[in-house]
Scaffold this motif. Structure first.
Motif, PDB file in Angstrom:
ATOM      1  N   LYS A 158     -23.178  35.403  15.082  1.00 34.12           N
ATOM      2  CA  LYS A 158     -22.391  34.452  15.868  1.00 34.12           C
ATOM      3  C   LYS A 158     -22.096  35.003  17.259  1.00 34.12           C
ATOM      4  O   LYS A 158     -22.084  34.254  18.244  1.00 34.12           O
ATOM      5  CB  LYS A 158     -21.089  34.119  15.139  1.00 34.12           C
ATOM      6  N   THR A 173     -23.380  33.369  20.811  1.00 39.58           N
ATOM      7  CA  THR A 173     -22.478  33.073  21.925  1.00 39.58           C
ATOM      8  C   THR A 173     -23.045  33.600  23.231  1.00 39.58           C
ATOM      9  O   THR A 173     -23.053  32.894  24.253  1.00 39.58           O
ATOM     10  CB  THR A 173     -21.094  33.690  21.664  1.00 39.58           C
ATOM     11  N   ASP A 220     -14.406  38.940  19.592  1.00 42.14           N
ATOM     12  CA  ASP A 220     -14.803  37.905  20.529  1.00 42.14           C
ATOM     13  C   ASP A 220     -15.893  38.504  21.406  1.00 42.14           C
ATOM     14  O   ASP A 220     -16.266  39.666  21.250  1.00 42.14           O
ATOM     15  CB  ASP A 220     -13.619  37.380  21.349  1.00 42.14           C
ATOM     16  N   SER A 256     -14.557  28.697  19.910  1.00 48.30           N
ATOM     17  CA  SER A 256     -15.492  28.957  18.816  1.00 48.30           C
ATOM     18  C   SER A 256     -15.831  27.673  18.063  1.00 48.30           C
ATOM     19  O   SER A 256     -15.124  26.664  18.145  1.00 48.30           O
ATOM     20  CB  SER A 256     -14.891  29.975  17.847  1.00 48.30           C
ATOM     21  N   ARG A 276     -20.755  29.851  16.743  1.00 49.51           N
ATOM     22  CA  ARG A 276     -20.423  30.941  17.658  1.00 49.51           C
ATOM     23  C   ARG A 276     -18.943  31.287  17.529  1.00 49.51           C
ATOM     24  O   ARG A 276     -18.162  30.555  16.917  1.00 49.51           O
ATOM     25  CB  ARG A 276     -20.735  30.544  19.105  1.00 49.51           C
ATOM     26  N   ASP A 332     -15.302  32.922  19.712  1.00 50.36           N
ATOM     27  CA  ASP A 332     -14.659  32.804  21.021  1.00 50.36           C
ATOM     28  C   ASP A 332     -15.312  33.744  22.030  1.00 50.36           C
ATOM     29  O   ASP A 332     -15.733  34.856  21.687  1.00 50.36           O
ATOM     30  CB  ASP A 332     -13.174  33.156  20.924  1.00 50.36           C
ATOM     31  N   ALA A 333     -15.363  33.291  23.273  1.00 53.41           N
ATOM     32  CA  ALA A 333     -15.925  34.124  24.337  1.00 53.41           C
ATOM     33  C   ALA A 333     -15.060  34.026  25.580  1.00 53.41           C
ATOM     34  O   ALA A 333     -14.499  32.969  25.881  1.00 53.41           O
ATOM     35  CB  ALA A 333     -17.349  33.693  24.665  1.00 53.41           C
TER      36      ALA A 333
END
Length: 296
Positions: A21, A25, A63, A127, A131, A133-134
């Motif tokens: 994931k 991302t 993340d 998210s 994917r 969180d970014a």
């Protein structure tokens, strides 16, 4: 479960699904930037950074931190008494605020506006099942010109302005390289010890232990990095944790070497007015961590 078993569990990297994931991302961010017609002709580097790049992220608490850096325009640090004219530099063709707005549009066009939140420092990509969180940080390159001669520190750092006007300088390339070298020099234990202390910080926060509040992950990573190599790869994980934590405790005492300790990048000091966490606060955390493990 014994502390030794707990340490082995806490020191493990995120599993395959979580790692996939994270990679999804990063790939999506790269596609978003490359899909922008305005950004396509710019000299841009996509730089994974933070615990994701250094592989010190912990299970179920990860993340992705990605810098979108414009290389053709940079923030400089000139020696006192010198200006851009001394180096043949000219003003850039785009302001930082305009560049950040272009990044925002590219992300919103690719992910949709509802999936993007603009923060003071970065854009948060929310998210989903595919994917995690970014945080996407727009930045310019950063050149630190030496006090003598006309050269600058290689490799360049990155620099960005927060929406409230604060200038922040980071060194992601140096951080990754030094992290990898430390991990190799410590029998593959450096990243494990970093994850263990970060997991402890998280657990203490869950238990509302005040000393763990607002302790930055990068401070933990840097303090572990500052421990001598012979504090790692001992007979047990417990012995490593004890040795590394003792180092962190001792060096944050008033008479410790805290004033000379460097971040993992080996450029910026861990403690000082430029940092959000004081030496006193860090020492209180390491002291409480020692008693939490019931070390004598």
């Amino acid at each position: 479960m014994s502390w030794e078993d707990t340490f082995k569990s806490w020191g493990a990297a995120p599993g395959t699904t979580e790692q996939q994931k994270m990679e999804n991302t990063e790939t999506a961010v790269r596609k978003a930037i490359s899909a922008s017609a305005r950004l396509a002709d710019m000299d841009i580097s996509i730089i994974p950074q933070g615990s994701y790049k250094s592989k010190t992220n912990v299970k179920n608490d990860s993340d992705v931190d990605i810098c979108v850096c414009l290389n053709s325009t940079f923030f400089p640090r000139y020696p006192e008494g010198k200006t851009q004219n001394d180096y043949g530099n000219v003003d850039g063709s785009i302001s930082f605020s305009d560049f950040k707005n272009l990044i925002q549009k590219a992300l919103e066009d690719y992910f949709e506006k509802s999936e993007i939140t603009r923060g003071n420092k970065a854009f948060d990509i929310h998210s989903n099942t595919y994917r995690i969180d970014a945080d996407v940080v727009p930045a310019f390159a950063y050149r630190y010109y030496y006090d003598t001669g006309y050269d600058w520190h290689k490799e360049e750092g990155i620099c960005f302005l927060t929406d409230d006007g604060t200038k922040i300088i980071n060194w992601p390339h140096q951080t990754y390289r030094n992290c990898k070298n430390k991990h190799d020099a410590t029998g593959q234990r450096y990243r494990k010890m970093t994850r263990i202390l970060k997991r402890l910080r998280n657990k203490m926060q869950e238990e509302n232990i005040v000393e763990a509040k607002d302790i930055p992950s990068f401070l933990i990573q840097s303090m572990v990095w500052s421990a001598p190599d012979d504090h790692f790869n001992r007979a047990t994980y417990s012995a490593d944790v004890r040795a590394v934590l003792a180092h962190c405790y001792n060096e944050t005492l008033p008479n410790g070497k805290h004033a000379t300790l460097r971040e993992v990048n080996d450029i910026k000091n861990i403690y000082g007015s430029h940092q959000p966490c004081t030496r006193e606060k860090a020492h209180a955390f390491f002291s409480r961590a020692w008693s939490y493990f019931e070390f004598e």
